[in-house]
Design a protein around this motif. Structure first.
Motif, PDB file in Angstrom:
ATOM      1  N   ALA A  90       0.765  -1.126   0.050  1.00 50.68           N
ATOM      2  CA  ALA A  90       0.066  -0.011  -0.024  1.00 50.68           C
ATOM      3  C   ALA A  90       0.789   1.102  -0.168  1.00 50.68           C
ATOM      4  O   ALA A  90       2.122   1.226  -0.007  1.00 50.68           O
ATOM      5  N   THR A  91       0.240   2.489  -0.258  1.00 47.95           N
ATOM      6  CA  THR A  91       1.034   3.799  -0.156  1.00 47.95           C
ATOM      7  C   THR A  91       1.723   3.858   1.423  1.00 47.95           C
ATOM      8  O   THR A  91       1.244   3.044   2.337  1.00 47.95           O
ATOM      9  N   TRP A  92       2.398   4.942   1.389  1.00 49.50           N
ATOM     10  CA  TRP A  92       2.985   4.928   2.757  1.00 49.50           C
ATOM     11  C   TRP A  92       1.830   5.656   3.804  1.00 49.50           C
ATOM     12  O   TRP A  92       1.989   4.969   4.949  1.00 49.50           O
ATOM     13  N   THR A  93       1.048   6.329   3.063  1.00 50.66           N
ATOM     14  CA  THR A  93      -0.160   6.930   4.074  1.00 50.66           C
ATOM     15  C   THR A  93      -1.064   5.707   4.395  1.00 50.66           C
ATOM     16  O   THR A  93      -1.413   5.730   5.692  1.00 50.66           O
ATOM     17  N   ARG A  94      -1.636   4.978   3.736  1.00 53.03           N
ATOM     18  CA  ARG A  94      -2.338   3.795   3.897  1.00 53.03           C
ATOM     19  C   ARG A  94      -1.696   2.926   4.804  1.00 53.03           C
ATOM     20  O   ARG A  94      -2.330   2.308   5.613  1.00 53.03           O
ATOM     21  N   GLU A 103      12.088 -11.809   4.035  1.00 51.43           N
ATOM     22  CA  GLU A 103      10.849 -11.672   3.328  1.00 51.43           C
ATOM     23  C   GLU A 103      10.765 -11.027   1.995  1.00 51.43           C
ATOM     24  O   GLU A 103       9.780 -11.272   1.414  1.00 51.43           O
ATOM     25  N   MET A 104      11.856 -10.766   1.616  1.00 50.92           N
ATOM     26  CA  MET A 104      12.280 -10.251   0.160  1.00 50.92           C
ATOM     27  C   MET A 104      12.287 -11.300  -0.750  1.00 50.92           C
ATOM     28  O   MET A 104      12.931 -12.162  -0.761  1.00 50.92           O
ATOM     29  N   THR A 105      11.493 -11.188  -2.048  1.00 46.79           N
ATOM     30  CA  THR A 105      11.413 -12.002  -3.154  1.00 46.79           C
ATOM     31  C   THR A 105      12.219 -11.349  -4.311  1.00 46.79           C
ATOM     32  O   THR A 105      12.567 -12.015  -5.169  1.00 46.79           O
ATOM     33  N   GLU A 106      12.305 -10.141  -4.307  1.00 51.89           N
ATOM     34  CA  GLU A 106      12.860  -9.300  -5.422  1.00 51.89           C
ATOM     35  C   GLU A 106      13.732  -7.991  -4.747  1.00 51.89           C
ATOM     36  O   GLU A 106      13.147  -7.471  -3.731  1.00 51.89           O
ATOM     37  N   GLU A 107      14.328  -7.346  -5.846  1.00 60.66           N
ATOM     38  CA  GLU A 107      15.158  -6.109  -5.298  1.00 60.66           C
ATOM     39  C   GLU A 107      13.975  -5.112  -4.800  1.00 60.66           C
ATOM     40  O   GLU A 107      14.307  -4.224  -3.888  1.00 60.66           O
ATOM     41  N   GLU A 108      12.781  -4.851  -5.499  1.00 61.07           N
ATOM     42  CA  GLU A 108      12.064  -3.643  -5.120  1.00 61.07           C
ATOM     43  C   GLU A 108      10.957  -4.171  -4.003  1.00 61.07           C
ATOM     44  O   GLU A 108      10.130  -3.232  -3.686  1.00 61.07           O
ATOM     45  N   ASP A 109      11.143  -5.338  -3.543  1.00 54.60           N
ATOM     46  CA  ASP A 109      10.125  -5.847  -2.310  1.00 54.60           C
ATOM     47  C   ASP A 109      10.705  -5.241  -1.091  1.00 54.60           C
ATOM     48  O   ASP A 109      11.267  -6.168  -0.133  1.00 54.60           O
ATOM     49  N   LYS A 110      10.367  -3.817  -0.959  1.00 57.85           N
ATOM     50  CA  LYS A 110      11.013  -3.322   0.287  1.00 57.85           C
ATOM     51  C   LYS A 110       9.786  -3.062   1.300  1.00 57.85           C
ATOM     52  O   LYS A 110       8.434  -2.989   0.790  1.00 57.85           O
ATOM     53  N   PHE A 111      10.024  -2.400   2.474  1.00 58.11           N
ATOM     54  CA  PHE A 111       9.319  -2.083   3.502  1.00 58.11           C
ATOM     55  C   PHE A 111       9.376  -0.554   3.870  1.00 58.11           C
ATOM     56  O   PHE A 111      10.408  -0.120   4.117  1.00 58.11           O
ATOM     57  N   TRP A 112       8.041  -0.041   4.007  1.00 56.46           N
ATOM     58  CA  TRP A 112       8.098   1.364   4.647  1.00 56.46           C
ATOM     59  C   TRP A 112       8.196   1.276   5.970  1.00 56.46           C
ATOM     60  O   TRP A 112       8.157   0.298   6.637  1.00 56.46           O
ATOM     61  N   GLU A 159      10.467  12.146  -4.090  1.00 57.46           N
ATOM     62  CA  GLU A 159      10.689  10.855  -3.100  1.00 57.46           C
ATOM     63  C   GLU A 159      10.649  11.470  -1.772  1.00 57.46           C
ATOM     64  O   GLU A 159      11.760  11.665  -1.292  1.00 57.46           O
ATOM     65  N   ASP A 160       9.578  11.430  -1.032  1.00 58.20           N
ATOM     66  CA  ASP A 160       9.406  11.658   0.443  1.00 58.20           C
ATOM     67  C   ASP A 160       9.328  10.861   1.504  1.00 58.20           C
ATOM     68  O   ASP A 160       9.051  11.061   2.589  1.00 58.20           O
ATOM     69  N   CYS A 161       9.297   9.590   1.019  1.00 56.35           N
ATOM     70  CA  CYS A 161       9.023   8.664   2.057  1.00 56.35           C
ATOM     71  C   CYS A 161      10.327   7.553   2.152  1.00 56.35           C
ATOM     72  O   CYS A 161      10.609   7.223   1.103  1.00 56.35           O
ATOM     73  N   ALA A 162      10.289   7.112   3.437  1.00 61.32           N
ATOM     74  CA  ALA A 162      11.593   5.997   3.103  1.00 61.32           C
ATOM     75  C   ALA A 162      11.262   4.746   3.284  1.00 61.32           C
ATOM     76  O   ALA A 162      10.094   4.266   4.071  1.00 61.32           O
ATOM     77  N   ARG A 163      11.754   3.820   2.643  1.00 61.42           N
ATOM     78  CA  ARG A 163      11.727   2.346   2.697  1.00 61.42           C
ATOM     79  C   ARG A 163      13.048   1.578   3.035  1.00 61.42           C
ATOM     80  O   ARG A 163      14.016   2.290   2.952  1.00 61.42           O
ATOM     81  N   MET A 164      12.902   0.215   3.733  1.00 66.03           N
ATOM     82  CA  MET A 164      14.343  -0.253   3.627  1.00 66.03           C
ATOM     83  C   MET A 164      14.422  -1.740   3.236  1.00 66.03           C
ATOM     84  O   MET A 164      12.947  -2.417   3.041  1.00 66.03           O
ATOM     85  N   GLY A 165      15.208  -2.119   3.144  1.00 68.96           N
ATOM     86  CA  GLY A 165      15.413  -3.625   2.563  1.00 68.96           C
ATOM     87  C   GLY A 165      16.398  -3.640   1.438  1.00 68.96           C
ATOM     88  O   GLY A 165      16.244  -2.720   0.516  1.00 68.96           O
ATOM     89  N   ASP A 184      14.776   6.238  -0.312  1.00 69.18           N
ATOM     90  CA  ASP A 184      13.758   7.065  -0.289  1.00 69.18           C
ATOM     91  C   ASP A 184      12.934   6.702  -1.746  1.00 69.18           C
ATOM     92  O   ASP A 184      13.468   6.281  -2.432  1.00 69.18           O
ATOM     93  N   ALA A 185      11.734   6.868  -1.647  1.00 66.99           N
ATOM     94  CA  ALA A 185      10.759   6.676  -2.588  1.00 66.99           C
ATOM     95  C   ALA A 185       9.605   7.565  -2.773  1.00 66.99           C
ATOM     96  O   ALA A 185       9.160   8.419  -1.520  1.00 66.99           O
ATOM     97  N   SER A 186       8.817   7.444  -3.962  1.00 66.85           N
ATOM     98  CA  SER A 186       7.672   8.294  -3.950  1.00 66.85           C
ATOM     99  C   SER A 186       6.486   7.665  -2.870  1.00 66.85           C
ATOM    100  O   SER A 186       6.520   6.448  -2.744  1.00 66.85           O
ATOM    101  N   CYS A 187       5.793   8.513  -2.187  1.00 63.82           N
ATOM    102  CA  CYS A 187       5.090   8.054  -0.833  1.00 63.82           C
ATOM    103  C   CYS A 187       4.009   7.206  -1.629  1.00 63.82           C
ATOM    104  O   CYS A 187       3.211   6.639  -0.981  1.00 63.82           O
ATOM    105  N   GLU A 188       3.408   7.553  -3.045  1.00 65.32           N
ATOM    106  CA  GLU A 188       2.428   6.759  -3.614  1.00 65.32           C
ATOM    107  C   GLU A 188       2.518   5.595  -3.966  1.00 65.32           C
ATOM    108  O   GLU A 188       1.999   4.686  -4.641  1.00 65.32           O
ATOM    109  N   ASP A 189       3.992   5.132  -3.946  1.00 69.10           N
ATOM    110  CA  ASP A 189       4.367   3.698  -4.455  1.00 69.10           C
ATOM    111  C   ASP A 189       3.807   2.735  -3.466  1.00 69.10           C
ATOM    112  O   ASP A 189       3.702   2.928  -2.248  1.00 69.10           O
TER     113      ASP A 189
END
Length: 225
Positions: free
Chosen positions: A97-101, A132-141, A184-190, A203-208
């Motif tokens: 989900a998005t960062w906000t949701r 938990e990651m299965t691919e490179e973009e499989d990151k966590f907010w 890109e205003d929100c942070a994710r990790m992994g 950092d990534a788009s908060c809507e991703d």
């Protein structure tokens, strides 16, 4: 019916001892020692025996239960599905989900997106998300954003990011605008495969849409069923 042994010892009896000439005799003492009498003891009804055994069992079990409470053996400090660590509970949501949701979902559980406050905590989280990651973009907010002021990163509780305790991947944050013109205003990790230096914040788009990590304090009053 069980038997109980009753011992009477040194029981004395007096009898007249006659003389050979028929004259009056004097009293003579005769002692009988160790006279044993067996008496029958009444048995308890079966239901009373059962209650007695139950009471004895309870007396045995209660100290064990108390010890479990004291040592935490019977305590469940985090809800089902949450991971306890360092006095906190963590939930690794696989719902993208998005960062906000994602944050709203965490708050509905009584927590918030994770705030990372130590190297040890970052190490724990990095190992968990790696699994938990299965691919490179499989990151966590995580609960970090600079949406209010570009370049000023704040945690969800409003506290600023400690510049001495950051785990940005090399070149991050870069506020890339190639996909979202808002940046890109929100942070994710992994980092798939792991990050030996623990530097795996991006950092990534908060809507991703991404997975997320929720966090809340442990509850010492919650008991394991």
């Amino acid at each position: 019916m069980p038997e109980a042994e009753v011992l009477y010892s040194d029981v004395k009896f007096n009898r007249d001892k006659g003389n050979n000439d028929g004259s009056a005799s004097s009293a003579a003492d005769t002692t009988y020692s160790a006279v044993r009498i067996l008496e029958k003891q009444p048995e308890l009804p079966a239901h009373q025996n059962i209650r007695t055994i139950a009471r004895l069992q309870k007396m045995t079990d209660e100290p064990d239960a108390e010890m479990k409470n004291l040592t935490g053996g019977s305590c469940k400090r985090c809800p089902d599905g949450w991971e306890p660590h360092g006095g906190k509970c963590y939930y690794f949501s696989i719902n993208e989900a998005t960062w906000t949701r994602s944050r709203a979902a965490c708050r509905r559980t009584g927590g918030d997106l994770v705030k990372i406050e130590s190297t040890e905590e970052q190490e724990f989280l990095e190992q968990k998300v790696r699994g938990e990651m299965t691919e490179e973009e499989d990151k966590f907010w995580i609960g970090l954003t600079d949406s209010e002021t570009e370049g000023t990163w704040l945690w969800t509780d409003g506290s600023p990011l400690d510049s001495r305790l950051t785990f940005w991947f090399k070149g991050e944050p870069d506020n890339f605008k190639g996909i979202d013109t808002m940046g890109e205003d929100c942070a994710r990790m992994g980092k798939r495969g792991g990050a030996t230096d623990l530097k795996c914040w991006f950092d990534a788009s908060c809507e991703d849409p991404h997975k997320s990590i929720c966090e809340k304090p442990e509850d010492p009053n919650s008991l394991r069923i």
